[in-house]
Design a protein around this motif. Sequence first.
Motif, mmCIF file in Angstrom:
data_model
loop_
_atom_site.group_PDB
_atom_site.id
_atom_site.type_symbol
_atom_site.label_atom_id
_atom_site.label_comp_id
_atom_site.label_asym_id
_atom_site.label_seq_id
_atom_site.Cartn_x
_atom_site.Cartn_y
_atom_site.Cartn_z
ATOM 1 N N GLY A 1 141.850 7.077 98.249
ATOM 2 C CA GLY A 1 141.592 8.006 97.154
ATOM 3 C C GLY A 1 141.323 7.281 95.848
ATOM 4 O O GLY A 1 140.386 7.629 95.111
ATOM 5 N N HIS A 2 142.133 6.272 95.542
ATOM 6 C CA HIS A 2 141.905 5.480 94.336
ATOM 7 C C HIS A 2 140.576 4.731 94.412
ATOM 8 O O HIS A 2 139.840 4.651 93.418
ATOM 9 N N SER A 3 140.282 4.169 95.570
ATOM 10 C CA SER A 3 139.054 3.378 95.717
ATOM 11 C C SER A 3 137.819 4.241 95.490
ATOM 12 O O SER A 3 136.921 3.886 94.723
ATOM 13 N N VAL A 4 137.780 5.402 96.156
ATOM 14 C CA VAL A 4 136.621 6.287 96.017
ATOM 15 C C VAL A 4 136.584 6.914 94.625
ATOM 16 O O VAL A 4 135.533 6.970 93.967
ATOM 17 N N GLY A 5 137.730 7.368 94.153
ATOM 18 C CA GLY A 5 137.765 8.062 92.870
ATOM 19 C C GLY A 5 137.417 7.175 91.689
ATOM 20 O O GLY A 5 136.716 7.608 90.762
ATOM 21 N N MET A 6 137.867 5.919 91.703
ATOM 22 C CA MET A 6 137.654 5.038 90.553
ATOM 23 C C MET A 6 136.343 4.264 90.631
ATOM 24 O O MET A 6 135.801 3.871 89.597
ATOM 25 N N LEU A 7 135.857 4.022 91.835
ATOM 26 C CA LEU A 7 134.659 3.189 91.970
ATOM 27 C C LEU A 7 133.376 3.993 92.140
ATOM 28 O O LEU A 7 132.293 3.417 92.164
ATOM 29 N N THR A 8 133.482 5.318 92.281
ATOM 30 C CA THR A 8 132.291 6.153 92.392
ATOM 31 C C THR A 8 131.796 6.528 90.994
ATOM 32 O O THR A 8 132.543 7.128 90.222
ATOM 33 N N PRO A 9 130.567 6.187 90.642
ATOM 34 C CA PRO A 9 130.045 6.542 89.308
ATOM 35 C C PRO A 9 130.055 8.049 89.069
ATOM 36 O O PRO A 9 129.908 8.841 90.007
ATOM 37 N N HIS A 10 130.186 8.425 87.821
ATOM 38 C CA HIS A 10 130.312 9.840 87.464
ATOM 39 C C HIS A 10 129.073 10.637 87.856
ATOM 40 O O HIS A 10 129.182 11.797 88.294
ATOM 41 N N PHE A 11 127.885 10.036 87.755
ATOM 42 C CA PHE A 11 126.661 10.797 88.028
ATOM 43 C C PHE A 11 126.530 11.174 89.503
ATOM 44 O O PHE A 11 125.777 12.096 89.837
ATOM 45 N N VAL A 12 127.287 10.507 90.392
ATOM 46 C CA VAL A 12 127.196 10.812 91.817
ATOM 47 C C VAL A 12 127.830 12.160 92.119
ATOM 48 O O VAL A 12 127.281 12.971 92.882
ATOM 49 N N TYR A 13 129.000 12.428 91.543
ATOM 50 C CA TYR A 13 129.709 13.672 91.852
ATOM 51 C C TYR A 13 129.543 14.735 90.765
ATOM 52 O O TYR A 13 129.990 15.870 90.933
ATOM 53 N N GLU A 14 128.897 14.404 89.651
ATOM 54 C CA GLU A 14 128.754 15.349 88.547
ATOM 55 C C GLU A 14 128.062 16.648 88.953
ATOM 56 O O GLU A 14 128.459 17.730 88.488
ATOM 57 N N PRO A 15 127.031 16.618 89.839
ATOM 58 C CA PRO A 15 126.400 17.899 90.224
ATOM 59 C C PRO A 15 127.305 18.810 91.046
ATOM 60 O O PRO A 15 127.029 20.009 91.159
ATOM 61 N N PHE A 16 128.375 18.271 91.598
ATOM 62 C CA PHE A 16 129.226 19.062 92.491
ATOM 63 C C PHE A 16 130.567 19.446 91.866
ATOM 64 O O PHE A 16 131.113 20.502 92.168
#
Length: 241
Positions: A65-80
């Motif tokens: 959870g920490h790995s995905v949450g902190m290392l995923t750029p904001h623009f990837v999940y922003e549309p969802f």
Amino acid sequence: MNGLHNFIFGIYPYIALTIFLLGSLIRFDRDQYSWKSDSSQLLRKGQLRWGSNLFHIGILFLFFGHSVGMLTPHFVYEPFISAGHKQLMAMVSGGLFGLFGFAGLSILLHRRLSDARIRATSKTSDIVLLWLLWAQFALGLATIPLSAQHLDGGMMMKLAEWAQRIVTFRAGAPELLEEASWVFKAHMFLGMSIFLIFPFTRLVHVWSGFGTLAYVARPYQVVRSRRVGMTPQMPLSQRGR
């Protein structure tokens, strides 16, 4: 203090990750007989089942959870999902699995310290490691009330941007944490320190756990009989002759 802050959150992460990776590789290459979890299951099973399962469920979820949450750029999940909703989801799920891990680790710590036989066979590094992990879980749970004070996701965005700048070798990472609470900073520092001591403890068996995924692509093992003249097509009634 600015110099210490810049060192801890700008240089120390690279020291910890370098020792984590190179130390693990060197230990696997030079000291494979010590590459094990050193389980004490044979000495006492009672509390181990509950403690180990709760701890592993909690820590595995939190790690990914920490790995995905902190290392995923904001623009990837922003549309969802918005930053605020993402933070709320992280607080709920992280709090739940954090409690699982904290409870399991408390059971394991009590088991190791209260049982004379287990305590006698424990290394100093085993006990120190348990205390460090216990403190890390406690600090992680302590960040939840602080996160609830700013549900807009602003601080979470800064923490994620710090991690992304570290792994991509971009400047300006320490400045993002200047306004963060000391609880967040202590949680992050202790997390980096656990990576630092990782190669010198029983935690190296985590690599083996991930290594078992290779069995998914492993070819079938062909087993051949050592008896002379026996073939797979030979009837069972004739194989003993």
